[in-house]
Design an enzyme around this catalytic site. Structure first.
Site, short mmCIF file in Angstrom:
data_model
loop_
_atom_site.label_atom_id
_atom_site.label_comp_id
_atom_site.label_asym_id
_atom_site.label_seq_id
_atom_site.Cartn_x
_atom_site.Cartn_y
_atom_site.Cartn_z
N LYS A 147 -2.51 13.90 -5.45
CA LYS A 147 -2.58 12.82 -6.41
C LYS A 147 -1.74 11.66 -5.88
O LYS A 147 -0.52 11.77 -5.72
CB LYS A 147 -2.04 13.30 -7.77
CG LYS A 147 -2.22 12.33 -8.88
CD LYS A 147 -3.65 12.25 -9.33
CE LYS A 147 -3.85 11.19 -10.41
NZ LYS A 147 -5.26 10.86 -10.62
N THR A 157 18.09 27.16 -2.90
CA THR A 157 17.45 26.78 -1.63
C THR A 157 18.52 26.62 -0.57
O THR A 157 19.41 25.77 -0.70
CB THR A 157 16.67 25.47 -1.84
OG1 THR A 157 15.71 25.69 -2.87
CG2 THR A 157 15.98 25.02 -0.56
N GLY A 188 0.18 8.04 -5.76
CA GLY A 188 1.01 7.39 -6.76
C GLY A 188 2.16 6.63 -6.11
O GLY A 188 2.10 6.27 -4.93
N CYS A 233 14.31 18.08 -5.67
CA CYS A 233 13.98 19.01 -4.58
C CYS A 233 13.36 18.36 -3.35
O CYS A 233 13.93 18.46 -2.26
CB CYS A 233 13.05 20.10 -5.11
SG CYS A 233 13.77 20.98 -6.49
N LEU A 255 9.38 27.54 -8.67
CA LEU A 255 8.95 26.95 -9.94
C LEU A 255 9.03 25.43 -9.91
O LEU A 255 9.82 24.84 -9.18
CB LEU A 255 9.79 27.50 -11.10
CG LEU A 255 11.30 27.25 -11.15
CD1 LEU A 255 11.65 25.86 -11.66
CD2 LEU A 255 11.92 28.28 -12.07
C1 UGA Z 1 8.94 21.20 -6.43
C2 UGA Z 1 7.93 22.25 -5.95
O1 UGA Z 1 6.61 21.92 -6.43
C3 UGA Z 1 8.32 23.64 -6.47
O2 UGA Z 1 7.43 24.61 -5.94
C4 UGA Z 1 9.75 23.96 -6.02
O3 UGA Z 1 10.20 25.20 -6.55
C5 UGA Z 1 10.71 22.86 -6.52
O4 UGA Z 1 10.26 21.58 -6.01
C6 UGA Z 1 12.09 23.20 -6.04
O5 UGA Z 1 12.28 23.23 -4.81
O6 UGA Z 1 12.94 23.57 -6.85
P1 UGA Z 1 9.38 19.88 -8.73
O7 UGA Z 1 10.30 19.03 -7.91
O8 UGA Z 1 9.87 20.45 -10.02
O9 UGA Z 1 8.88 21.15 -7.86
O10 UGA Z 1 8.09 19.02 -9.08
P2 UGA Z 1 6.62 18.81 -8.47
O11 UGA Z 1 5.62 19.15 -9.50
O12 UGA Z 1 6.47 19.45 -7.16
O13 UGA Z 1 6.60 17.21 -8.28
C7 UGA Z 1 7.48 16.56 -7.36
C8 UGA Z 1 7.15 15.08 -7.27
O14 UGA Z 1 5.91 14.87 -6.59
C9 UGA Z 1 7.03 14.36 -8.59
O15 UGA Z 1 7.68 13.12 -8.50
C10 UGA Z 1 5.53 14.17 -8.78
O16 UGA Z 1 5.23 13.03 -9.54
C11 UGA Z 1 5.09 14.00 -7.34
N1 UGA Z 1 3.67 14.38 -7.08
C12 UGA Z 1 3.28 15.68 -7.23
C13 UGA Z 1 2.77 13.42 -6.65
O17 UGA Z 1 3.10 12.22 -6.48
N2 UGA Z 1 1.47 13.79 -6.39
C14 UGA Z 1 1.06 15.08 -6.53
O18 UGA Z 1 -0.14 15.35 -6.25
C15 UGA Z 1 1.99 16.05 -6.96
#
Ligand code: UGA
Length: 400
Positions: A233, A113, A235, A242, A137
């Site tokens: 969601k 990035t 929380g 990221c 991802l």
């Molecule tokens: C995020 C992006 O979703 C990816 O598309 C991106 O490639 C990645 O960053 C990156 O830039 O490398 P990631 O950090 O692995 O991916 O995880 P996420 O699933 O996006 O979750 C991030 C945070 O948001 C977590 O702490 C999760 O608990 C929180 N979250 C996620 C929420 O509190 N509510 C939600 O509805 C979704």
């Protein structure tokens, strides 16, 4: 086609695993001798579902030796781009591309990035063509997301080879400028972070209004296709390697043009207040927190990973530990030095006065099948409130 991958963190290792298992000849390079030693022994240095299976299937070559890239047709770069003093640090990128260009004249594909303009800056330094191909991802679902991306973004000239590499995914490819591709990545992460903070503010409101529940509000909103149901969601906030880093880098980048990113700034401020709000709710429930023995469930920044970088759960642990008599953590895979752990959820529950859910691991739903008599503070809204005598959930009005 022979493909090089430089930088074997989450993105690089998953890219190497998926491309090699799809039939490409892949050579993975990293500067960390310990990591390469483990990989050569068949050990995967990170916890990621299915990664080991795909590495075994594709059998990519791993090495410290950049000269092996000489025969590569394309080299992907997936080295870290940390945020230092609020700005993106590109030194690992410049170091890696400098080494690669000394060995091969073939195209270099930036997966890391990077802020808009980085590919151009690289091309000012080296003769190779540079293509921007940002990665989307998620940790914990990395193999799935690489095999089935929603889209493939390819920025730069003469990018047909890169398009061919990802054609097996069947995903729509957007071919554009390097700068657009670079900005699409930041805009996407900042938007997703904003979506989470938005629903977290609605959650704050729900906590004040009888008969409201943020999960139901989110479901109702999400069925509108213009809004979409994911990343709504509520929380204790977003974390990981990221969103916090990328929102910060985007704001600083925009600042350098005299452009304030007001919405992104608000999203980060809302996120930074999540833990305090959660603690305040606990403090309002119990007369005295300092007498409590608490079991915290979860330490990683989300489920399906052992990664605790910028984890709201770890942040909560450090803050809660000072306020209660005893704080014990159970997490299926995440371990951090200095944290007081128990190895089993049921054993950890003994003699406790409260349970706190800090990470959305599905296995914590086992609590619904147990006769839990102590209050549960659900910071991730994974449990059914009706199954508990005293349940306090983010975004759920609590009757006094
Ligand atoms: C995020 C992006 O979703 C990816 O598309 C991106 O490639 C990645 O960053 C990156 O830039 O490398 P990631 O950090 O692995 O991916 O995880 P996420 O699933 O996006 O979750 C991030 C945070 O948001 C977590 O702490 C999760 O608990 C929180 N979250 C996620 C929420 O509190 N509510 C939600 O509805 C979704």
């Amino acid at each position: 086609m022979k493909i090089g991958v430089v930088g074997l963190g989450f993105v690089g290792l998953v890219t190497a695993a998926v491309l090699s298992s799809d039939g490409f000849e892949v050579i993975g390079i990293d500067v960390d001798p310990e990591k390469i030693r483990k990989l050569k022994e068949g050990k995967v240095p990170i916890y990621e579902p299915e990664l080991e299976k795909y590495i075994r299937r594709g059998n990519p070559e791993f090495s410290l030796d950049y000269t092996l890239l000489r025969s590569a047709d394309l080299t992907f770069v997936s080295v870290p781009t940390p945020t230092v003093d609020r700005n993106i640090d590109l030194s690992f990128i410049f170091d890696a591309v400098g080494k690669i260009s000394g060995i091969t004249g073939s195209d270099i594909v930036i997966k890391s990035t990077v802020v808009p303009g980085t590919a151009k800056k690289i091309m000012d330094r080296i003769p190779n063509n540079v293509i921007s191909n940002p990665e989307f991802l998620r940790e914990g679902a990395a193999i799935h997301d690489t095999l089935h991306p929603d889209r493939v973004i390819i920025g730069g000239n003469n990018a047909e080879l890169v398009e061919r590499v990802w054609s097996f995914t069947g995903a729509p490819a957007i071919k554009t400028t390097n700068e657009n591709a670079e900005l699409i990545k930041y805009a996407s992460n900042a938007f997703l972070a904003t979506k989470i903070s938005f629903i977290n503010e609605i959650a704050n409101l729900c906590e004040q209004i009888p008969e409201t529940d943020v999960d139901t509000v989110a479901t109702g909103m999400g069925l509108d296709r213009r809004i979409g149901s994911t990343f709504l969601k509520a929380g204790i906030g977003y974390g990981g390697s990221c969103f916090p880093k990328d929102t910060q880098a985007l704001m600083s980048f925009a600042d350098s043009f005299g452009q304030e990113m007001k919405i992104v700034r608000s999203a980060t401020e809302v996120n930074e207040s999540r833990i305090q709000r959660f603690l305040d709710r606990m403090g309002a429930f119990f007369e005295n927190l300092s007498d409590l023995k608490v079991l915290q469930l979860g330490l990683s920044f989300k489920d399906n990973t052992n990664d605790s970088r910028e984890s709201p759960a770890l942040n909560l642990y450090y803050k809660l530990k000072d306020r209660v008599k005893q704080l014990t953590v159970y997490d299926p895979v995440s371990k951090v030095e200095g944290v007081d752990y128990c190895m089993d959820l049921e054993v950890g529950l003994k003699d406790k006065d409260a349970i706190v859910i800090a990470t959305e691991w599905p296995e914590f739903k086992i609590l619904e099948k147990m006769d839990v008599k102590i209050p549960i503070f659900d910071g991730r809204r994974i449990l059914d409130p009706a199954k508990f005598k005293k349940y306090i959930g983010v975004g759920l009005y609590e009757q006094g």
